[in-house]
Design a protein around this motif. Structure first.
Motif, short mmCIF file in Angstrom:
data_model
loop_
_atom_site.label_atom_id
_atom_site.label_comp_id
_atom_site.label_asym_id
_atom_site.label_seq_id
_atom_site.Cartn_x
_atom_site.Cartn_y
_atom_site.Cartn_z
N THR A 269 0.91 -1.21 -0.21
CA THR A 269 0.05 -0.10 0.02
C THR A 269 0.88 1.29 -0.13
OG1 THR A 269 -0.29 0.32 2.35
CG2 THR A 269 -1.56 -1.24 1.43
N LEU A 270 0.44 2.39 0.00
CA LEU A 270 1.14 3.55 -0.18
C LEU A 270 1.73 3.87 1.39
CD1 LEU A 270 -0.96 6.03 -2.28
CD2 LEU A 270 0.50 4.28 -3.02
N ASN A 271 1.35 3.12 2.49
CA ASN A 271 1.87 3.23 3.84
C ASN A 271 2.77 2.11 3.77
OD1 ASN A 271 2.50 3.31 6.13
ND2 ASN A 271 0.44 3.19 7.09
N CYS B 106 2.26 -1.08 6.32
CA CYS B 106 0.91 -1.62 6.30
C CYS B 106 0.81 -2.24 4.92
CB CYS B 106 -0.24 -0.63 6.43
SG CYS B 106 -1.97 -1.38 6.55
N PHE C 293 -1.20 -5.56 2.40
CA PHE C 293 -2.35 -6.12 2.40
C PHE C 293 -2.19 -7.54 1.93
CE2 PHE C 293 -6.28 -7.24 -0.59
CZ PHE C 293 -7.01 -6.89 0.52
N SER D 2 -8.07 -10.92 2.79
CA SER D 2 -8.27 -9.19 2.51
C SER D 2 -8.12 -8.64 3.79
CB SER D 2 -9.81 -9.06 2.38
OG SER D 2 -9.74 -9.68 0.95
N TYR E 38 -5.30 -6.07 6.18
CA TYR E 38 -4.28 -5.08 6.40
C TYR E 38 -3.33 -5.64 7.42
CZ TYR E 38 -6.79 -2.40 2.70
OH TYR E 38 -7.27 -2.09 1.48
N VAL F 30 -1.25 0.62 -5.65
CA VAL F 30 -2.02 1.11 -6.67
C VAL F 30 -1.65 2.59 -6.51
CG1 VAL F 30 -4.18 1.94 -7.48
CG2 VAL F 30 -3.79 -0.36 -6.98
N PRO G 111 -2.10 6.53 -6.70
CA PRO G 111 -3.03 7.26 -7.15
C PRO G 111 -3.00 8.08 -8.35
CG PRO G 111 -1.75 8.42 -5.44
CD PRO G 111 -1.20 7.03 -5.89
N PRO G 112 -4.13 8.65 -8.82
CA PRO G 112 -3.99 9.09 -10.26
C PRO G 112 -3.08 10.31 -10.25
CG PRO G 112 -6.12 9.39 -9.37
CD PRO G 112 -5.43 8.49 -8.53
N VAL G 113 -2.51 10.84 -11.04
CA VAL G 113 -1.86 12.11 -11.26
C VAL G 113 -2.68 13.24 -11.54
CG1 VAL G 113 0.17 13.32 -12.14
CG2 VAL G 113 0.40 10.76 -11.84
N VAL G 114 -2.96 14.28 -10.56
CA VAL G 114 -3.76 15.19 -11.07
C VAL G 114 -2.90 16.23 -11.73
CG1 VAL G 114 -5.45 17.02 -10.18
CG2 VAL G 114 -5.19 14.95 -9.23
N PRO G 115 -3.29 16.58 -13.10
CA PRO G 115 -2.61 17.65 -13.76
C PRO G 115 -2.56 18.82 -12.99
CG PRO G 115 -4.53 17.06 -14.84
CD PRO G 115 -4.56 16.01 -13.72
#
Lengths: 357, 70
Positions: free
Chosen positions: B6-8, B11, B13, B18, B20, B47, B49-53
């Motif tokens: 995960t991004l942490n 932690c 998964f 299922s 954490y 995963v 996160p989407p890159v916000v332009p």
């Protein structure tokens, strides 16, 4: 027999027991949920014991079997007023396996390190089922010590505790009449962790009542088994929740289809093309360590949320999240929106949090 | 057994149930994960996160200055 006060040898009570030093009065039992009242994980349902050290039945009680598919454990209601619940450990009818089945409880270091160098007494109640097959109807009671810290149930069963030593290893024949048994030993100096463990070994082909039931566990300082300590249910539950917590009511098993008691995991918003969401869930009590955590929608599906919107609700909502977990709470950061998209809906969930040893 | 990051980094998964898993030397689930890594296994990536332009900068034209008369 009258109560006798000796000049130098303590007090002999009229039940024949002798107390050589002042007994502890409150919270003397180091075992949590010793009377098996609390079963947050299974709520009395049968748990199939496997070859992996695990927790699946009554709170704080670990399990292990020499072979999977042979033994089950479950909290069972007795007809007794003093101990209305017990753990039933049952060999599946028709099984010919002679694999052993274990239950045990590891006491957290901070709750037992003071016992080093002192006498301790283990007591419990046991009754055999009509077809209990163990040779000579024996069950085995053990008290283990170690010099490490909080090494846990799995390490105990793989005999990898630092300085792991059995100070009680008792073969106890039991009968179909409920009886209280006890053993006393001295905890060596330097001990920093203690566990109790029980097991039985089946023989022949299991009948329909090849089981034993066990309850009323107490481990206390001193050389005499005193009466089982009765703690209020709210107190006992809070003690258990340090190790296992859930959003469901105490007697509702995780995974049950219910909206009752869901908590808000994420407040979902939608800004242009980007989902933004987050939330936090506070545990019922501070846990032993940052727990392992999972969440479900109201139907019981893991890793999904339920959304509430305009007087209705859905399920199977699957945003991608990252969790930040402490001993007190979990913070949930949404990093990608759910398929289908649900902007502006609170995403609700049930959860379980496990910080067992 | 398989895991997903995960991004942490504290932690991961656990896909099987299922759950954490949190980093702690007193967590047998985490020590099992570390053992799994030490055996040469690799978890699935997190995963991202989407890159916000970044928004386009607003261009404000500089007004033409009148040339003062000589």
């Amino acid at each position: 027999m009258p109560t006798t006060i000796h000049g130098t040898n303590g007090i002999t009570f009229n039940d024949g027991s002798t107390q050589n030093s002042r007994p502890a009065v409150g919270f003397r039992n180091r075992i949590i949920n010793g009377d098996m009242r609390i079963d947050q994980r299974s709520s009395g349902a049968s748990y199939a014991v496997t070859t992996g050290s695990a927790y699946g039945s009554c709170d704080r009680w670990g399990s292990l079997a020499g072979a999977s598919g042979v033994w089950t454990q479950r909290r069972t209601a007795t007809t007794l007023t003093d101990f209305p619940f017990a753990m039933r450990i049952q060999r599946t009818a028709g099984s010919t396996s002679t694999a052993a089945c274990y239950i045990g409880q590891v006491i957290e270091t901070t709750n037992c390190a003071d016992l080093a160098g002192r006498s301790v007494t283990l007591s419990f109640e046991a009754i055999a089922g009509a077809n209990f097959s163990a040779a000579s109807s024996l069950i085995y009671a053990e008290v283990w010590t170690g010099t490490g810290s909080d090494q846990g149930w799995g390490a105990l069963n793989s005999a990898t505790w630092t300085g792991q030593t059995a100070i009680i290893n008792s073969a106890q024949p039991i009968t179909t009449t409920k009886t209280r048994y006890s053993s006393t030993a001295v905890v060596p100096a330097g001990v920093n962790e203690i566990a109790i463990r029980f097991y039985a070994v089946g023989v022949g082909t299991a009948g329909a009542n090849d089981f034993f039931e066990i309850t009323g566990f107490q481990l206390e300082a001193g050389s005499t088994a005193t009466d089982f300590e009765r703690r209020p249910i709210g107190t006992e539950l809070a003690l258990c929740q340090r190790y296992y917590d859930k959003s469901y009511s105490m007697n509702v098993a995780p995974g049950t289809n219910t909206l009752n008691g869901m908590v808000q995991g994420i407040m979902e918003t939608y800004a242009g093309a980007w989902y933004q969401g987050g939330g936090s869930i506070r545990f019922t009590t501070e846990m032993r360590r940052a727990p392992d955590f999972n969440y479900r929608d109201y139907t019981g599906t893991l890793n999904r949320f339920t959304n509430f919107w305009t007087g209705s609700y859905g399920y199977n909502i699957n945003p991608t999240v990252t969790l930040f977990v402490s001993t007190k709470a979990v913070s949930i950061l949404e990093t990608a929106g759910p398929s289908g998209g649900w902007s502006g809906s609170p995403l609700m969930c049930h959860y379980t949090a496990d910080a067992e040893l | 057994m398989n895991y997903k990051l995960t991004l942490n980094p504290e932690c991961v998964f656990r896909i099987e149930d299922s759950t954490y898993i949190t980093k702690s030397e007193f967590n047998s689930s985490w020590t099992a994960y570390e053992k799994w890594i030490a055996e040469g296994n690799e978890p699935l990536p997190a995963v991202e996160p989407p890159v916000v332009p970044a928004p386009e900068p607003e261009v404000v034209p500089v007004p033409e200055q009148e040339t003062p008369a000589p």
